[in-house]
Design a protein around this motif. Sequence first.
Motif, short mmCIF file in Angstrom:
data_model
loop_
_atom_site.label_atom_id
_atom_site.label_comp_id
_atom_site.label_asym_id
_atom_site.label_seq_id
_atom_site.Cartn_x
_atom_site.Cartn_y
_atom_site.Cartn_z
N GLY A 1 -8.31 12.91 -9.21
CA GLY A 1 -8.45 13.44 -10.56
C GLY A 1 -7.12 13.66 -11.26
O GLY A 1 -6.98 13.40 -12.46
N HIS A 2 -6.12 14.11 -10.51
CA HIS A 2 -4.88 14.54 -11.19
C HIS A 2 -4.10 13.39 -11.83
O HIS A 2 -3.25 13.62 -12.69
N LYS A 3 -4.41 12.16 -11.43
CA LYS A 3 -3.76 11.01 -12.08
C LYS A 3 -4.59 10.54 -13.28
O LYS A 3 -4.21 9.62 -13.99
N LEU A 4 -5.76 11.15 -13.45
CA LEU A 4 -6.68 10.79 -14.53
C LEU A 4 -6.82 11.99 -15.49
O LEU A 4 -7.88 12.28 -16.00
N GLU B 1 0.81 -1.23 0.00
CA GLU B 1 0.00 0.00 0.00
C GLU B 1 0.84 1.28 0.00
O GLU B 1 1.92 1.34 0.58
N HIS B 2 0.28 2.29 -0.63
CA HIS B 2 0.77 3.67 -0.51
C HIS B 2 0.51 4.12 0.93
O HIS B 2 -0.44 3.66 1.57
N HIS B 3 1.35 5.01 1.44
CA HIS B 3 1.17 5.48 2.83
C HIS B 3 -0.24 6.01 3.06
O HIS B 3 -0.76 5.95 4.18
N1 PLP Z 1 -2.73 5.61 -3.37
C1 PLP Z 1 -1.89 5.31 -4.37
C2 PLP Z 1 -1.79 3.89 -4.85
C3 PLP Z 1 -1.14 6.32 -4.97
O1 PLP Z 1 -0.31 6.02 -5.96
C4 PLP Z 1 -1.28 7.64 -4.49
C5 PLP Z 1 -0.46 8.72 -5.06
O2 PLP Z 1 0.55 8.51 -5.68
C6 PLP Z 1 -2.18 7.89 -3.47
C7 PLP Z 1 -2.89 6.84 -2.92
C8 PLP Z 1 -2.41 9.28 -2.94
O3 PLP Z 1 -2.98 10.07 -3.93
P1 PLP Z 1 -3.19 11.65 -3.67
O4 PLP Z 1 -1.86 12.17 -3.22
O5 PLP Z 1 -3.61 12.16 -5.01
O6 PLP Z 1 -4.22 11.79 -2.63
#
Ligand code: PLP
Length: 417
Positions: free
Chosen positions: A235-238, A133-135
């Motif tokens: 949104g910013h990744k889309l 997981e992402h933090h």
């Molecule tokens: N989860 C995953 C898998 C991600 O890759 C990211 C960002 O890179 C996030 C959560 C957090 O996204 P955000 O910083 O746009 O809230």
Amino acid sequence: MRLVFATKINNVSIDINKVRADFPILSQKIYGKDLIYLDSGATAQKPQCVIDAETEMYTHWNSNIHRGVHFLSNQSTDRYEKSRTIIKDFLNAKSEKEVIFTSGTTASINLVAHSLGDFCIEKGDEIIVTEMEHHSNIVPWQLLCQRKGAVLKVIPVTDCGELNIDAFKSIISERTKIVSVAHVSNTLGTINPINEIAQIVHNYNAYFVVDGAQGVQHGKVDVQAMDCDFYAFSGHKLYAPTGIGVLYGKEEILEQMPPYMGGGDMIKEVSFNGTTFAELPLKFEAGTSNYVGAYALGEAINYVNSVGVDNIEEYEQDLLKYATNKLSTIDGLKIYGTAKNKVCTISFLLDGIHHYDTGMILDKLGIAVRTGHHCTQPLTERFNIDGIVRASFTFYNTKAEVDALYDGLLKVKQMFS
Ligand code: PLP
């Protein structure tokens, strides 16, 4: 704007020249070299129609939503709510009530951790996340565990970067109340078996949260078919602006959850004797929403739909195969994340060369990659590394750019030899 596709070349239906022309930033030069942007996993570039949508809102329609009786407020509200419908259709949600605007994935997961956490977690209950997981999908659950005296459990990752589903089956229990899993790993590119996980989670009557930050841009997301209870994305990744995101939640669950933040727009009536709350989805949208970003997100999805989600997936899978084969021929390069099901994200290290040095040299060649732990420290620890180089591709990248990355990596090696 609708794209007219070229006939299939090599079985791929993307008109790449047309697509690249839609993203003005891609034609820039960096240090006098063509920009090669391989960092879309961190944030994607924006097509002109999205940039125009923001300008259009501020030029013609800017007014706070929902509370006005005047023309501009109606125009603005109309665009905000139409965007919600576009997102509902894009995710195949049942109703607009299930689409909540947030500022991004992090905000969406925090909303669930607070509100669902308040609703269903008691001392001794268990929450399960994964090692990849992402933090953003770890820390909100840790905080919830601290608040409630709950226990956080972790699904381990195999050497090739897949989830160990047998281990998951052995740790889930009657005390498990929430399971939260990335649709796609931002570091490894692994696409997780969401349907299979959903079935296991629901057999234990637990809630299933999917972090879709890296999933929604690479293929069709159908929240009903996935049977997830929540799906969060940014949104910013889309291809949309920063500061706007979505939390999808099943209506019957959202109805039972208490509000997260209090303020304007989320209430029905306020008095010092007590407050009643707005219906879904506004119950979870306290304060002035990012209505400009929401409109632009709708336009970004229209754009993605015009290119075609299936075309994007097919094109990116072809690029993934090409890039994996090409980079694998570099002596001393190790790819981390070789799952059978992957998006076009390739993380690697060059033997004996620090990830930061690799990234710095590539940058001087005009190639933007990301280095570091990618906000997945438990995962980099699991692989006994302190960081990694990540090239994240999308449908505006080309095989010629893969070749440039390959040449750049040979130069990096040469400089350190
Ligand atoms: N989860 C995953 C898998 C991600 O890759 C990211 C960002 O890179 C996030 C959560 C957090 O996204 P955000 O910083 O746009 O809230």
